[in-house]
Design a protein around this motif. Structure first.
Motif, PDB file in Angstrom:
ATOM      1  N   ASN A  36       9.652  -8.855 -12.947  1.00 12.72           N
ATOM      2  CA  ASN A  36       9.199  -9.585 -14.129  1.00 12.72           C
ATOM      3  C   ASN A  36      10.340 -10.341 -14.815  1.00 12.72           C
ATOM      4  O   ASN A  36      10.126 -11.410 -15.385  1.00 12.72           O
ATOM      5  CB  ASN A  36       8.510  -8.629 -15.105  1.00 12.72           C
ATOM      6  CG  ASN A  36       7.153  -8.178 -14.601  1.00 12.72           C
ATOM      7  OD1 ASN A  36       6.545  -8.848 -13.762  1.00 12.72           O
ATOM      8  ND2 ASN A  36       6.665  -7.046 -15.080  1.00 12.72           N
ATOM      9  N   LEU A  37      11.546  -9.791 -14.765  1.00 12.82           N
ATOM     10  CA  LEU A  37      12.706 -10.528 -15.278  1.00 12.82           C
ATOM     11  C   LEU A  37      12.914 -11.811 -14.475  1.00 12.82           C
ATOM     12  O   LEU A  37      13.183 -12.875 -15.048  1.00 12.82           O
ATOM     13  CB  LEU A  37      13.961  -9.658 -15.210  1.00 12.82           C
ATOM     14  CG  LEU A  37      14.098  -8.561 -16.269  1.00 12.82           C
ATOM     15  CD1 LEU A  37      15.240  -7.620 -15.917  1.00 12.82           C
ATOM     16  CD2 LEU A  37      14.296  -9.150 -17.660  1.00 12.82           C
TER      17      LEU A  37
ATOM     18  N   ILE B  23      22.494 -12.305 -24.643  1.00  9.58           N
ATOM     19  CA  ILE B  23      22.038 -11.294 -23.683  1.00  9.58           C
ATOM     20  C   ILE B  23      20.642 -10.790 -24.043  1.00  9.58           C
ATOM     21  O   ILE B  23      20.295 -10.652 -25.214  1.00  9.58           O
ATOM     22  CB  ILE B  23      23.016 -10.107 -23.615  1.00  9.58           C
ATOM     23  CG1 ILE B  23      23.331  -9.573 -25.026  1.00  9.58           C
ATOM     24  CG2 ILE B  23      24.271 -10.470 -22.856  1.00  9.58           C
ATOM     25  CD1 ILE B  23      24.188  -8.320 -25.041  1.00  9.58           C
ATOM     26  N   LEU B  24      19.851 -10.538 -23.016  1.00  8.79           N
ATOM     27  CA  LEU B  24      18.547  -9.901 -23.171  1.00  8.79           C
ATOM     28  C   LEU B  24      18.715  -8.429 -22.830  1.00  8.79           C
ATOM     29  O   LEU B  24      19.071  -8.094 -21.695  1.00  8.79           O
ATOM     30  CB  LEU B  24      17.512 -10.546 -22.246  1.00  8.79           C
ATOM     31  CG  LEU B  24      16.099  -9.950 -22.300  1.00  8.79           C
ATOM     32  CD1 LEU B  24      15.427 -10.270 -23.636  1.00  8.79           C
ATOM     33  CD2 LEU B  24      15.251 -10.461 -21.142  1.00  8.79           C
TER      34      LEU B  24
ATOM     35  N   GLU C  22       6.291 -11.029 -21.910  1.00 11.72           N
ATOM     36  CA  GLU C  22       6.995 -10.458 -23.063  1.00 11.72           C
ATOM     37  C   GLU C  22       8.450 -10.919 -23.084  1.00 11.72           C
ATOM     38  O   GLU C  22       9.003 -11.221 -24.142  1.00 11.72           O
ATOM     39  CB  GLU C  22       6.915  -8.927 -23.028  1.00 11.72           C
ATOM     40  CG  GLU C  22       5.521  -8.354 -22.823  1.00 11.72           C
ATOM     41  CD  GLU C  22       4.470  -8.947 -23.738  1.00 11.72           C
ATOM     42  OE1 GLU C  22       4.797  -9.311 -24.885  1.00 11.72           O
ATOM     43  OE2 GLU C  22       3.307  -9.054 -23.301  1.00 11.72           O
ATOM     44  N   PHE C  23       9.062 -10.981 -21.908  1.00 14.63           N
ATOM     45  CA  PHE C  23      10.435 -11.500 -21.841  1.00 14.63           C
ATOM     46  C   PHE C  23      10.483 -12.963 -22.273  1.00 14.63           C
ATOM     47  O   PHE C  23      11.391 -13.376 -22.995  1.00 14.63           O
ATOM     48  CB  PHE C  23      10.985 -11.360 -20.426  1.00 14.63           C
ATOM     49  CG  PHE C  23      11.134  -9.938 -19.951  1.00 14.63           C
ATOM     50  CD1 PHE C  23      11.640  -8.960 -20.786  1.00 14.63           C
ATOM     51  CD2 PHE C  23      10.781  -9.576 -18.655  1.00 14.63           C
ATOM     52  CE1 PHE C  23      11.786  -7.649 -20.360  1.00 14.63           C
ATOM     53  CE2 PHE C  23      10.924  -8.278 -18.212  1.00 14.63           C
ATOM     54  CZ  PHE C  23      11.428  -7.313 -19.062  1.00 14.63           C
ATOM     55  N   LYS C  24       9.496 -13.735 -21.842  1.00 15.12           N
ATOM     56  CA  LYS C  24       9.458 -15.163 -22.185  1.00 15.12           C
ATOM     57  C   LYS C  24       9.317 -15.369 -23.694  1.00 15.12           C
ATOM     58  O   LYS C  24       9.925 -16.276 -24.268  1.00 15.12           O
ATOM     59  CB  LYS C  24       8.318 -15.854 -21.444  1.00 15.12           C
ATOM     60  CG  LYS C  24       8.540 -15.975 -19.938  1.00 15.12           C
ATOM     61  CD  LYS C  24       7.360 -16.637 -19.257  1.00 15.12           C
ATOM     62  CE  LYS C  24       7.582 -16.740 -17.747  1.00 15.12           C
ATOM     63  NZ  LYS C  24       6.433 -17.368 -17.045  1.00 15.12           N
ATOM     64  N   LYS C  25       8.519 -14.504 -24.339  1.00 18.18           N
ATOM     65  CA  LYS C  25       8.358 -14.603 -25.793  1.00 18.18           C
ATOM     66  C   LYS C  25       9.700 -14.430 -26.496  1.00 18.18           C
ATOM     67  O   LYS C  25      10.084 -15.231 -27.359  1.00 18.18           O
ATOM     68  CB  LYS C  25       7.393 -13.514 -26.288  1.00 18.18           C
ATOM     69  CG  LYS C  25       5.938 -13.719 -25.950  1.00 18.18           C
ATOM     70  CD  LYS C  25       5.137 -12.513 -26.434  1.00 18.18           C
ATOM     71  CE  LYS C  25       3.708 -12.544 -25.944  1.00 18.18           C
ATOM     72  NZ  LYS C  25       2.972 -11.306 -26.325  1.00 18.18           N
TER      73      LYS C  25
ATOM     74  N   LEU D 182      15.193 -15.071 -15.406  1.00 20.70           N
ATOM     75  CA  LEU D 182      16.504 -14.416 -15.361  1.00 20.70           C
ATOM     76  C   LEU D 182      17.058 -14.430 -13.935  1.00 20.70           C
ATOM     77  O   LEU D 182      16.302 -14.276 -12.968  1.00 20.70           O
ATOM     78  CB  LEU D 182      16.393 -12.972 -15.848  1.00 20.70           C
ATOM     79  CG  LEU D 182      16.375 -12.700 -17.357  1.00 20.70           C
ATOM     80  CD1 LEU D 182      17.691 -13.067 -18.001  1.00 20.70           C
ATOM     81  CD2 LEU D 182      15.214 -13.366 -18.044  1.00 20.70           C
ATOM     82  N   LYS D 183      18.364 -14.576 -13.833  1.00 18.43           N
ATOM     83  CA  LYS D 183      19.002 -14.602 -12.517  1.00 18.43           C
ATOM     84  C   LYS D 183      20.095 -13.547 -12.363  1.00 18.43           C
ATOM     85  O   LYS D 183      20.528 -13.267 -11.253  1.00 18.43           O
ATOM     86  CB  LYS D 183      19.582 -15.990 -12.247  1.00 18.43           C
ATOM     87  CG  LYS D 183      18.521 -17.079 -12.131  1.00 18.43           C
ATOM     88  CD  LYS D 183      19.132 -18.428 -11.794  1.00 18.43           C
ATOM     89  CE  LYS D 183      18.046 -19.497 -11.668  1.00 18.43           C
ATOM     90  NZ  LYS D 183      18.627 -20.837 -11.341  1.00 18.43           N
ATOM     91  N   GLU D 184      20.534 -12.995 -13.481  1.00 18.20           N
ATOM     92  CA  GLU D 184      21.624 -12.015 -13.450  1.00 18.20           C
ATOM     93  C   GLU D 184      21.245 -10.793 -14.268  1.00 18.20           C
ATOM     94  O   GLU D 184      20.765 -10.918 -15.400  1.00 18.20           O
ATOM     95  CB  GLU D 184      22.901 -12.640 -14.002  1.00 18.20           C
ATOM     96  CG  GLU D 184      24.112 -11.730 -13.942  1.00 18.20           C
ATOM     97  CD  GLU D 184      25.352 -12.388 -14.536  1.00 18.20           C
ATOM     98  OE1 GLU D 184      26.355 -11.674 -14.702  1.00 18.20           O
ATOM     99  OE2 GLU D 184      25.311 -13.604 -14.841  1.00 18.20           O
TER     100      GLU D 184
END
Length: 411
Positions: free
Chosen positions: A39-40, A98-99, A111-114, A45-47
């Motif tokens: 989902n990341l 950072i996430l 949820e990550f996109k939000k 996300l790439k890292e």
């Protein structure tokens, strides 16, 4: 963009499934953390940096999985000194934005996109009963304060453990909490005082505190399940709805399966089995004649002998259940089921809840297990035993029968 997954906790509340970190519990053929990583990636996300404990169990497990499209770095938290300390352990590898997320929770890609849409921000969720969580105090669309969990929380917006924050906040000085740990929420409090910290409400987030929380995550995962039968189905079987059967599995004659159901590779199901909605069966399982399984997570390499019933239960891998093993999942008074974790009585908030078996548990014939019982790994339960309490790891648990009276021969 860079994500940091905090997964170095001891997972004591997850007993009896805590031999490894709880994010490594396998469901539908995969460790839970792999769904988070997927989902990341879907969120752009790439890292990813994963902060783990000294056992390196996450690193060792993920190296066996095929995870592409992500650069993963592993960092060790030598001492379990809290989430704030865990994040600071990775300081030298962090970018400015950072996430950060809990490694033992499930988050949908949306949820990550939000959270990534506004900097800085955190994820929250509305809960009817927020007493088990820390909450935020809102001020319009921003965070005014972050409150620790209490019996009378100031709002119902619980902290979902996902934050889009600056690395620089880690330069702030914080003190140890009452738990003698450095908490990430103390950094967030300082951030909320410095600038506007936005919050977004989650729809697809499920925390994993106790082992029975796996049911909530399982419900999210099987929503996307599609009907596909890759195995062999013998005659007179009924397969209804979204049922996914992996390669090498045989569904023997006169079995009834009603989706959503997932069955892994190289299993033998039946004959005359009944697999009810919500069940997930791992690879290499043997489910014997006239067994009924309902809303249960059955791990890999398990054997369930004939005439058994598993309802609303979780069985980790390598168990061998004798014929006639019955797991009760409902109280007579229909009250919510309680159990004991770390010596304390805990409300599961579930009206239907059977049992949780650790790795390698064995039961003899005609064993009966009452609702809410937790059984430690490698425990052995003798035949005709009624189990009404938790069983520790490696314990041999037997009923003691009264001796038989010998009568004189009548002829």
């Amino acid at each position: 963009m860079q994500a940091v997954i905090l997964a170095a906790g001891k997972c004591t509340r997850f007993w009896p499934l805590n031999e490894k970190h709880k994010s490594l519990f396998r469901i539908m053929g995969r460790p839970l953390i792999s769904f988070c990583l997927e989902n990341l990636k879907r969120a752009g996300l790439k890292e990813v940096i994963i902060v783990q404990g000294k056992k390196r169990d996450i690193e060792n497990e993920l190296k066996k999985e095929k995870i592409s499209g992500l650069k993963i770095r592993y960092v060790i938290q030598e001492k379990p000194l809290g989430t704030g300390h865990a994040l600071k352990t990775a300081y030298s590898y962090l970018k400015e934005k950072i996430l950060v997320l809990n490694g033992d929770d499930y988050y949908g890609a949306q949820e990550f996109k939000k959270v990534l849409s506004f900097f800085p921000s955190i994820l929250v969720k509305e809960e009817k009963d927020p007493t088990s969580f820390g909450v935020i105090v809102p001020q319009k669309n921003y965070v005014k304060e972050i409150a620790e969990k209490s019996k009378k929380p100031p709002s119902n917006l619980v902290n979902a453990g996902c934050y889009f924050i600056p690395k620089s906040i880690l330069k702030e000085k914080i003190k140890k909490s009452s738990r003698r740990e450095y908490e990430i929420t103390d950094y967030l409090r300082k951030l909320a005082k410095k600038e506007k910290l936005a919050f977004f409400k989650a729809k697809e987030w499920s925390p994993l505190s106790y082992c029975w929380n796996l049911f909530d995550i399982k419900e999210i995962l099987i929503k996307s399940l599609k009907r596909e039968i890759k195995g062999i189905v013998e005659s007179n079987c009924q397969i209804k709805g979204r049922v996914f059967v992996e390669q090498g599995t045989i569904i023997k004659s006169s079995s009834h399966i009603e989706g959503p159901v997932y069955i892994g590779k190289n299993c033998q199901i039946g004959p005359n089995c009944c697999i009810k909605p919500g069940s997930v069966i791992g690879d290499n399982c043997r489910v014997g004649q006239a067994v009924e399984i309902k809303n249960t997570i059955l791990g890999a390499n398990n054997k369930v002998s004939h005439l058994s019933y598993l309802g609303d239960s979780i069985v980790e891998e390598g168990a061998n259940l004798g014929a006639g093993t019955i797991i009760a999942n409902l109280r007579f008074d229909k009250e919510k089921i309680k159990t004991v974790v770390n010596g304390k009585i805990v409300e599961t908030k579930r009206k239907k809840f059977g049992s949780v078996f650790g790795k390698g548990v064995q039961t003899g014939i005609n064993v009966s297990i009452m609702p809410g019982v937790l059984i430690g790994r490698e425990a052995v339960i003798g035949p005709h035993t009624l189990v009404k309490e938790n069983i520790k790891e490696g314990t041999a648990f037997y009923s003691h029968f009264a001796g038989f009276k010998k009568e004189k021969k009548r002829i």
